[in-house]
Design a protein around this motif. Structure first.
Motif, PDB file in Angstrom:
ATOM      1  N   PRO A 121       9.533   2.200 -12.159  1.00 22.33           N
ATOM      2  CA  PRO A 121       7.884   1.506 -11.278  1.00 22.33           C
ATOM      3  C   PRO A 121       7.451   1.094 -12.648  1.00 22.33           C
ATOM      4  CG  PRO A 121       8.921   3.272  -9.439  1.00 22.33           C
ATOM      5  CD  PRO A 121       9.423   3.096 -11.247  1.00 22.33           C
ATOM      6  N   ALA A 122       6.424   0.580 -12.812  1.00 21.20           N
ATOM      7  CA  ALA A 122       5.618   0.545 -14.757  1.00 21.20           C
ATOM      8  C   ALA A 122       3.454   0.407 -13.737  1.00 21.20           C
ATOM      9  CB  ALA A 122       5.688  -0.587 -14.545  1.00 21.20           C
ATOM     10  N   ASN A 123       3.305   1.259 -14.402  1.00 23.19           N
ATOM     11  CA  ASN A 123       1.200   1.300 -14.357  1.00 23.19           C
ATOM     12  C   ASN A 123       1.136   1.962 -12.737  1.00 23.19           C
ATOM     13  OD1 ASN A 123       1.517   0.245 -16.665  1.00 23.19           O
ATOM     14  ND2 ASN A 123       1.087  -1.817 -16.275  1.00 23.19           N
ATOM     15  N   VAL A 124       1.780   2.673 -11.676  1.00 15.00           N
ATOM     16  CA  VAL A 124       1.693   2.692 -10.679  1.00 15.00           C
ATOM     17  C   VAL A 124       0.218   3.717 -10.666  1.00 15.00           C
ATOM     18  CG1 VAL A 124       3.700   1.790  -9.114  1.00 15.00           C
ATOM     19  CG2 VAL A 124       3.099   4.714 -10.520  1.00 15.00           C
ATOM     20  N   GLU A 125       0.367   4.820 -11.452  1.00 14.44           N
ATOM     21  CA  GLU A 125      -0.832   5.252 -11.777  1.00 14.44           C
ATOM     22  C   GLU A 125      -2.362   4.964 -12.084  1.00 14.44           C
ATOM     23  OE1 GLU A 125       1.307   5.156 -14.133  1.00 14.44           O
ATOM     24  OE2 GLU A 125       0.735   5.432 -15.840  1.00 14.44           O
ATOM     25  N   LEU A 126      -2.615   3.483 -12.659  1.00  9.72           N
ATOM     26  CA  LEU A 126      -3.597   3.839 -13.665  1.00  9.72           C
ATOM     27  C   LEU A 126      -4.322   2.700 -12.253  1.00  9.72           C
ATOM     28  CD1 LEU A 126      -2.292   1.456 -16.317  1.00  9.72           C
ATOM     29  CD2 LEU A 126      -3.959   2.712 -16.683  1.00  9.72           C
ATOM     30  N   ALA A 127      -3.686   2.589 -10.723  1.00 11.15           N
ATOM     31  CA  ALA A 127      -4.486   1.996  -9.941  1.00 11.15           C
ATOM     32  C   ALA A 127      -5.665   3.527  -9.928  1.00 11.15           C
ATOM     33  CB  ALA A 127      -4.087   2.210  -8.500  1.00 11.15           C
ATOM     34  N   LEU A 128      -5.385   4.849  -9.736  1.00  7.39           N
ATOM     35  CA  LEU A 128      -5.875   5.819  -9.433  1.00  7.39           C
ATOM     36  C   LEU A 128      -6.563   6.232 -10.860  1.00  7.39           C
ATOM     37  CD1 LEU A 128      -4.631   8.697  -7.924  1.00  7.39           C
ATOM     38  CD2 LEU A 128      -6.098   7.685  -7.149  1.00  7.39           C
ATOM     39  N   SER A 129      -6.074   6.002 -12.202  1.00  2.00           N
ATOM     40  CA  SER A 129      -6.531   6.081 -13.287  1.00  2.00           C
ATOM     41  C   SER A 129      -8.030   4.892 -13.853  1.00  2.00           C
ATOM     42  CB  SER A 129      -5.607   6.039 -14.601  1.00  2.00           C
ATOM     43  OG  SER A 129      -4.820   6.619 -13.876  1.00  2.00           O
ATOM     44  N   ALA A 130      -7.652   4.185 -13.124  1.00  2.00           N
ATOM     45  CA  ALA A 130      -9.780   3.381 -12.551  1.00  2.00           C
ATOM     46  C   ALA A 130     -10.478   3.731 -12.577  1.00  2.00           C
ATOM     47  CB  ALA A 130      -8.844   2.130 -12.588  1.00  2.00           C
ATOM     48  N   LYS A 169       1.128  -1.701  -0.602  1.00  2.28           N
ATOM     49  CA  LYS A 169       0.295  -0.253  -0.010  1.00  2.28           C
ATOM     50  C   LYS A 169       0.837   1.002  -0.019  1.00  2.28           C
ATOM     51  CE  LYS A 169      -1.904  -1.252   4.168  1.00  2.28           C
ATOM     52  NZ  LYS A 169      -1.228  -2.962   3.823  1.00  2.28           N
ATOM     53  N   THR A 170       2.230   1.137   0.621  1.00  2.00           N
ATOM     54  CA  THR A 170       2.868   2.232   1.233  1.00  2.00           C
ATOM     55  C   THR A 170       3.699   2.900  -0.311  1.00  2.00           C
ATOM     56  OG1 THR A 170       3.068   1.923   3.518  1.00  2.00           O
ATOM     57  CG2 THR A 170       4.408   3.920   2.484  1.00  2.00           C
ATOM     58  N   LEU A 171       4.190   1.548  -0.351  1.00  2.00           N
ATOM     59  CA  LEU A 171       4.649   1.236  -2.104  1.00  2.00           C
ATOM     60  C   LEU A 171       4.203   2.424  -3.179  1.00  2.00           C
ATOM     61  CD1 LEU A 171       7.435   0.663  -0.835  1.00  2.00           C
ATOM     62  CD2 LEU A 171       7.728  -0.899  -2.289  1.00  2.00           C
ATOM     63  N   LEU A 172       2.841   2.174  -3.420  1.00  2.00           N
ATOM     64  CA  LEU A 172       1.815   2.045  -4.678  1.00  2.00           C
ATOM     65  C   LEU A 172       0.972   3.955  -3.775  1.00  2.00           C
ATOM     66  CD1 LEU A 172      -0.271   1.335  -6.459  1.00  2.00           C
ATOM     67  CD2 LEU A 172      -1.808   1.121  -4.975  1.00  2.00           C
ATOM     68  N   LEU A 173       1.317   4.026  -2.584  1.00  2.00           N
ATOM     69  CA  LEU A 173       0.860   5.383  -2.862  1.00  2.00           C
ATOM     70  C   LEU A 173       1.939   6.471  -3.435  1.00  2.00           C
ATOM     71  CD1 LEU A 173      -0.741   7.913  -1.198  1.00  2.00           C
ATOM     72  CD2 LEU A 173       0.915   7.143   0.814  1.00  2.00           C
ATOM     73  N   THR A 174       3.165   6.288  -2.884  1.00  2.00           N
ATOM     74  CA  THR A 174       4.622   6.994  -2.779  1.00  2.00           C
ATOM     75  C   THR A 174       4.450   7.058  -4.418  1.00  2.00           C
ATOM     76  OG1 THR A 174       5.880   5.846  -1.667  1.00  2.00           O
ATOM     77  CG2 THR A 174       6.826   6.619  -2.679  1.00  2.00           C
ATOM     78  N   GLU A 210      -3.295   5.867   4.224  1.00  2.00           N
ATOM     79  CA  GLU A 210      -2.357   4.836   4.411  1.00  2.00           C
ATOM     80  C   GLU A 210      -3.259   4.574   5.746  1.00  2.00           C
ATOM     81  OE1 GLU A 210      -0.074   4.179   3.131  1.00  2.00           O
ATOM     82  OE2 GLU A 210       1.133   3.856   4.291  1.00  2.00           O
ATOM     83  N   TYR A 211      -3.083   2.734   5.601  1.00  2.00           N
ATOM     84  CA  TYR A 211      -2.816   2.707   7.622  1.00  2.00           C
ATOM     85  C   TYR A 211      -2.249   1.381   7.458  1.00  2.00           C
ATOM     86  CZ  TYR A 211      -6.165  -0.990   4.541  1.00  2.00           C
ATOM     87  OH  TYR A 211      -6.419  -1.170   4.398  1.00  2.00           O
ATOM     88  N   GLU A 240       7.458  13.649   3.355  1.00  2.00           N
ATOM     89  CA  GLU A 240       7.184  12.163   4.085  1.00  2.00           C
ATOM     90  C   GLU A 240       7.417  11.222   2.840  1.00  2.00           C
ATOM     91  OE1 GLU A 240       4.878   9.821   7.627  1.00  2.00           O
ATOM     92  OE2 GLU A 240       3.933  11.563   6.909  1.00  2.00           O
ATOM     93  N   LEU A 241       6.773  10.911   1.956  1.00  2.00           N
ATOM     94  CA  LEU A 241       6.766  10.427   0.683  1.00  2.00           C
ATOM     95  C   LEU A 241       8.030  10.876  -0.053  1.00  2.00           C
ATOM     96  CD1 LEU A 241       3.846  12.514  -1.396  1.00  2.00           C
ATOM     97  CD2 LEU A 241       3.940   9.992  -0.060  1.00  2.00           C
TER      98      LEU A 241
END
Lengths: 212, 415
Positions: free
Chosen positions: B279-288, B52-57, B131-132, B82-83
């Motif tokens: 990193p690859a595709n990380v932003e797609l988590a939000l885009s979707a 989760k944290t790595l995805l956020l970053t 973040e948790y 922090e990021l």
């Protein structure tokens, strides 16, 4: 007054997530508060929880601490949030107290790693604290917020004080005014000088003595 | 004593004047008439160690500059620090992995989605990203702690849910490893519990996608293998079916470090000494999910945007309600052709205009032209905001479309 400290430990294991593993007796019924308050820190942190002072720091677990590679099953390094709790306010945490809490924490942590699934929270034993103790109210008290009417109140106060001074001074004649001391480093003389206005014209006031 | 009384009166006057000046300050109108920025809350559903944290970053690092997207993310400076600290820890081959999030570190990160509005970078959307520590989903709350309740409340009220499936557990499950299967089942159980009844858009994200490179050389085939594995689990299949009745459900593979940065050494993931961090595709988590959120609220959002701006315009032109109606009605009448044609959607003017057109019997006042100009400016500003938001959505949708072209297996189900 002799202060007592109770060690505590918040940590994750190889499989289990962060939880309190060692808890002070005064918090046995609400030790979850320690999980909420103890955050990773680069130094020693202090906070108050329900009238108790919580002092903690972070310790990166080493292979020597546990006799194995200090990683969880997700390959992350293990760390401990350990410290102690007192009923008095700690103004200057002692390294002796921190070292003592770490020793107790590591003992507990090793037992935890041996059987994470069945481990239950341990109750810590107290020790005489060496840390400097201060007023209970000194920690965690927010700075007083600036008051909304500070400026007008001060202005009014100043006017009132002036009024009282004026009233108590009776009808005495006004004392002669004295100029403020010059800031120049030039030698002063005892020759009376004639004050001038900012325009260079002679002032209408009488001659004044110079500063000595 | 008379002098004292005079001075007391002066003091009271000073107090009164200060108070009046303060009131006057608070009554001063706001200089601009920008609409309030809508805020959406995104919550990831992922167990401890799922990334989760790595995805956020990764999301922030990827979207912190506009590139060719036309928008970028901004966070408060303390969160940026922090990021960046996490990013350095992850990206450095010499440093160890971050230690993971403790319970005391649970908090929401504030992403402002910025884009160009009238030539100025402007916030058009706020996204709260929780973040948790993942154990809050599986372990009972300790006595005295309220964090689990807070998390469950956040999940229930989320505007979008990002479900994280740990690539490491998928790999272990694929290999038949019992521990991997057990954690995967726990993960999916938690998702079913939190998401089956949720109405918010969801997306499934496979983290640590780089660890699955060994499944097959072709990325889409790899994704098919994983998709089949997941759809073979009853709870997961039901979850996908339930949500695909409302919208497309996607499975997005992401790696927060890249395909040449880490290596699986037995059961430990280690950084390569000379690894390439990409990193690859990380932003797609939000885009979707963000376009889905916005699509749901678009009409009401647009109307609200217009309402706020028009109300501000009316206030600034100091009209009475009746006068405002008259001016608005003329304004609407002049622009009715374009507005009613639906060029900008069902905003205030379209909606109110039909009513207001009936109110145009009174001749306009002396400041009519000036007021009309103010309203026209306000409407133009509203349109700019709406169009800016739509550009952001289009850009996000474009990214998702690109993913789907490259990896057709990313569409789980739905039309």
């Amino acid at each position: 007054m002799d202060a007592q400290g109770w060690p505590f430990l918040v940590a994750r294991g190889r499989r289990r997530g962060y939880s309190v593993l060692l808890a002070p007796p005064p918090l046995m019924s609400s030790y979850g508060l320690l999980e909420d308050v103890a955050r990773p820190t680069s130094g020693i942190a202090v906070a108050t929880v329900r009238g108790l002072c919580v002092v903690w720091s972070e310790h990166a677990v080493t292979p020597d601490d546990i006799g194995a590679e200090p990683r969880d099953e997700h390959s992350r390094p293990l760390r401990l949030l350990h410290g102690f709790v007192t009923e008095q306010t700690v103004t200057a945490p002692s390294e002796v107290d921190m070292s003592r809490s770490l020793t107790a924490a590591l003992d507990t942590y090793r037992r935890f790693l041996d059987d994470e699934e069945r481990f239950t929270v341990e109750r810590s034993a107290s020790f005489p604290a060496h840390s400097d103790i201060g007023s209970p109210a000194a920690i965690g008290k927010p700075d007083p917020r600036p008051r909304r009417y500070t400026v007008p109140a001060l202005a009014a106060g100043a006017v009132l004080v002036g009024a009282v001074i004026f009233a108590t001074s009776g009808n005495d004649p006004e004392p002669p005014k004295t100029p403020s001391c010059p800031t120049t480093t030039a030698p002063t003389t005892h020759t009376p000088v004639k004050p001038t206005t900012t325009t260079g014209k002679p002032a209408t006031t009488s001659l004044q003595p110079s500063c000595t | 004593m008379g002098v004292v009384a005079v001075l007391v009166v002066i003091a009271l006057c000073v107090l009164l004047v200060m108070k009046l000046r303060k009131k006057k300050r608070t009554r001063r109108p706001a200089p601009a008439a920008d609409p309030p920025v809508p805020r959406f809350r995104v919550v990831t559903v992922g167990l401890q160690g799922s990334g989760k944290t790595l995805l956020l970053t990764g999301i922030y690092r990827r979207l912190q500059a506009p590139a060719d997207r036309g928008f970028f993310l901004k966070v408060p400076y303390t969160q940026l620090i922090e990021l960046n600290r996490w990013y350095r820890a992850v990206a450095s081959s010499e440093d160890d992995w971050p230690s993971g999030t403790s319970r005391g570190e649970m908090r929401e990160f504030d992403f402002s989605v910025m884009t160009n509005v009238g030539g100025t970078p402007t916030t058009v959307l706020d996204i709260g990203y929780l973040e948790y520590p993942g154990e809050l989903l599986t372990d009972p709350d300790a006595p005295g702690s309220t964090l689990q309740q807070q998390l469950l409340g956040a999940v229930a009220n989320a505007d979008a849910l990002i479900a994280l499936i740990d690539g490491m557990q998928l790999l272990q499950a694929h290999r038949g490893d019992r521990r991997g299967l057990s954690i995967l089942q726990t993960t999916l159980d938690a998702m079913v519990h939190c998401m089956l009844t949720a109405r918010a858009p969801i997306v499934f994200v496979i983290t640590k996608w780089d660890l699955l490179d060994q499944l097959h050389a072709d990325e889409n085939t790899r994704l098919k293998i994983v998709r089949n594995l997941l759809m073979g689990v009853d709870g997961f299949r039901d979850l996908v079916n339930a949500h695909s009745e409302r919208r497309i459900v996607r499975l997005v593979p992401v790696t927060a470090v890249g395909h040449d940065f880490a290596v699986l050494d037995g059961s430990v993931i280690r950084k390569k000494p000379d690894g390439r961090f990409q990193p690859a595709n990380v932003e797609l988590a939000l885009s979707a999910v963000v376009p889905d959120i916005l699509h749901q609220v678009e009409l009401s959002l647009d109307a609200h945007t217009r309402q706020v701006i028009m109300a501000e315009a009316q206030r600034r032109t100091k009209m009475g309600p009746a006068e405002a109606l008259r001016t608005l009605s003329v304004f609407v009448a002049e622009r009715a052709g374009r507005i009613l044609a639906g060029a900008v959607g069902g905003g205030l003017i379209t909606h109110a205009g039909l009513t207001l057109l009936l109110e145009t019997r009174t001749p306009p006042g002396p400041e009519h032209a000036q007021r009309l100009a103010a309203l026209s400016e306000a409407d133009r500003r509203a349109e700019e905001f709406i169009l800016a938001r739509r550009r952001v959505v289009a850009s996000l949708q474009h990214q998702v479309a690109m993913l789907e072209t490259r990896l057709p297996a990313s569409r789980l189900r739905g039309d």
